[in-house]
Design an enzyme around this catalytic site. Structure first.
Site, mmCIF file in Angstrom:
data_model
loop_
_atom_site.group_PDB
_atom_site.id
_atom_site.type_symbol
_atom_site.label_atom_id
_atom_site.label_comp_id
_atom_site.label_asym_id
_atom_site.label_seq_id
_atom_site.Cartn_x
_atom_site.Cartn_y
_atom_site.Cartn_z
ATOM 1 N N LYS A 178 -2.089 3.713 12.042
ATOM 2 C CA LYS A 178 -1.021 4.676 12.388
ATOM 3 C C LYS A 178 -1.261 5.980 11.646
ATOM 4 O O LYS A 178 -1.970 6.021 10.631
ATOM 5 C CB LYS A 178 0.353 4.119 12.005
ATOM 6 N N ASP B 6 5.302 -0.931 5.485
ATOM 7 C CA ASP B 6 4.814 -0.349 6.742
ATOM 8 C C ASP B 6 4.632 -1.401 7.844
ATOM 9 O O ASP B 6 4.332 -1.055 8.983
ATOM 10 C CB ASP B 6 3.429 0.288 6.524
HETATM 11 O O1 C5P Z 1 6.070 -2.134 0.289
HETATM 12 P P1 C5P Z 1 4.720 -1.713 -0.163
HETATM 13 O O2 C5P Z 1 4.046 -2.749 -1.000
HETATM 14 O O3 C5P Z 1 3.854 -1.243 0.958
HETATM 15 O O4 C5P Z 1 4.934 -0.433 -1.084
HETATM 16 C C1 C5P Z 1 3.946 0.020 -1.975
HETATM 17 C C2 C5P Z 1 4.566 0.953 -3.014
HETATM 18 O O5 C5P Z 1 4.974 2.163 -2.396
HETATM 19 C C3 C5P Z 1 5.829 0.431 -3.673
HETATM 20 O O6 C5P Z 1 5.515 -0.324 -4.808
HETATM 21 C C4 C5P Z 1 6.545 1.723 -4.056
HETATM 22 O O7 C5P Z 1 6.013 2.272 -5.239
HETATM 23 C C5 C5P Z 1 6.178 2.669 -2.923
HETATM 24 N N1 C5P Z 1 7.197 2.738 -1.861
HETATM 25 C C6 C5P Z 1 8.410 3.356 -2.100
HETATM 26 N N2 C5P Z 1 9.337 3.438 -1.091
HETATM 27 C C7 C5P Z 1 9.075 2.919 0.131
HETATM 28 C C8 C5P Z 1 7.828 2.293 0.392
HETATM 29 C C9 C5P Z 1 6.909 2.218 -0.625
HETATM 30 O O8 C5P Z 1 8.668 3.844 -3.203
HETATM 31 N N3 C5P Z 1 9.995 3.011 1.106
#
Ligand code: C5P
Length: 285
Positions: free
Chosen positions: A8, A131
């Site tokens: 994406k 995501d």
């Molecule tokens: O959920 P995911 O593991 O993909 O997120 C990776 C990092 O990105 C999280 O640990 C956080 O630091 C940041 N993040 C965030 N807010 C979101 C998505 C991700 O702060 N909505």
């Protein structure tokens, strides 16, 4: 079973605040593109994956889906080996790991005859990564998705009638998502015109109208960490791309081009200059 895990780009990405769980509240138009990893699932004695990512979202996706099934039934599910043929750059803001996880959820749903709807798979995907829900819907419907909250609230946007052509450049630096979020100041007060302008522009299908509506609140903090992202943006703009912006938390940048032929020419030229460039299209049904 073989499935394409489409990547994406974020046509808009607004950071609207920090949540009590430490994540950020987002609003983003997520657009599936023709760049993909190819995932092959085969029955195997145990669950395994050869994904090159250290934090293997493929295995996590398979385990989370498996654990969503009532335990009396799980003994009937055959384990799988997961083979990933990588093309999406890791740490590139193109949702590589999440795209693989989303595709695995969609493939295992068929492989294990679960008959879950894409919306149900998206809800399960929220346990795998922020995501993943958007990518489940975007890959399934081949249409843009509005992602809100931490990423768990997703809704399908109007599919496009014809694809838009994009050029991507990866500056070759690894952009850490937590680091970029930590450096970001939420975009407050909320500006409703950002989403409105993008949706209106997408409805026209005109690249020249979509270009000025592209927006990413994570771009400035990512550039503060890696100046190479700004250099890549300048290179794309000089090459003639429109509305050049970073995708996700970086480091890949993209711009719109008027035709796929133009995108291919531009990518070939940038590749001869030693850059990693791709000509891609947005997915349509
Ligand atoms: O959920 P995911 O593991 O993909 O997120 C990776 C990092 O990105 C999280 O640990 C956080 O630091 C940041 N993040 C965030 N807010 C979101 C998505 C991700 O702060 N909505």
């Amino acid at each position: 079973m073989t499935i394409e895990a489409y990547a994406k780009v974020n046509f808009t990405l607004e950071v609207l605040g920090k949540r009590v769980d430490g994540y950020h509240a987002l609003r983003s138009v997520v657009m599936p593109i023709s760049l993909s990893d190819t995932i092959t699932l085969e029955p195997a004695p145990t669950l395994s994956s050869d994904s090159p990512y250290p934090d293997d979202l493929c295995l996590r996706a398979a385990r989370v889906l498996h654990s969503s099934i009532p335990s009396p039934l799980t003994s009937q599910l055959s384990p799988v080996s997961i083979h990933v043929e990588k093309r999406i750059p890791a740490g590139g803001g193109l949702g590589g790991g999440s795209a693989d996880a989303a595709a695995i959820l969609r493939a295992l749903n068929k492989f294990w005859n679960m008959n879950l709807r894409p919306e149900e798979l998206a809800a399960i995907g929220a346990q795998v990564g922020s995501d993943v829900p958007a990518l489940v819907l975007a890959q399934h419907y081949r249409a843009p998705v509005l992602m809100e909250g931490r990423g768990e609230r997703v809704s399908l946007l109007t599919p496009q009638l014809s694809p838009l052509s994009l050029i991507l450049v990866n500056p070759g630096v690894f952009s850490s998502t937590p680091e970029v979020f930590a450096k970001c100041t939420p975009h407050l007060p909320e500006d409703p015109t950002i989403l409105y302008n993008m949706l209106s522009a997408l409805a026209t299908g005109d690249a020249a109208k979509v270009a000025p509506a592209l927006q990413n609140d994570l771009e400035a903090p990512a550039i503060a960490l890696h100046g190479e992202i700004a250099d890549a943006k300048n290179t794309l703009t000089e090459a003639g791309a429109l509305g050049v912006v970073m995708s996700g938390s970086g480091s890949t940048v993209f711009g719109l081009v008027q035709s796929e032929a133009h995108g291919r020419e531009m990518a070939a030229l940038l590749t001869t200059k030693g850059l990693k460039a791709w000509s891609v299209n947005t997915l349509v049904r």
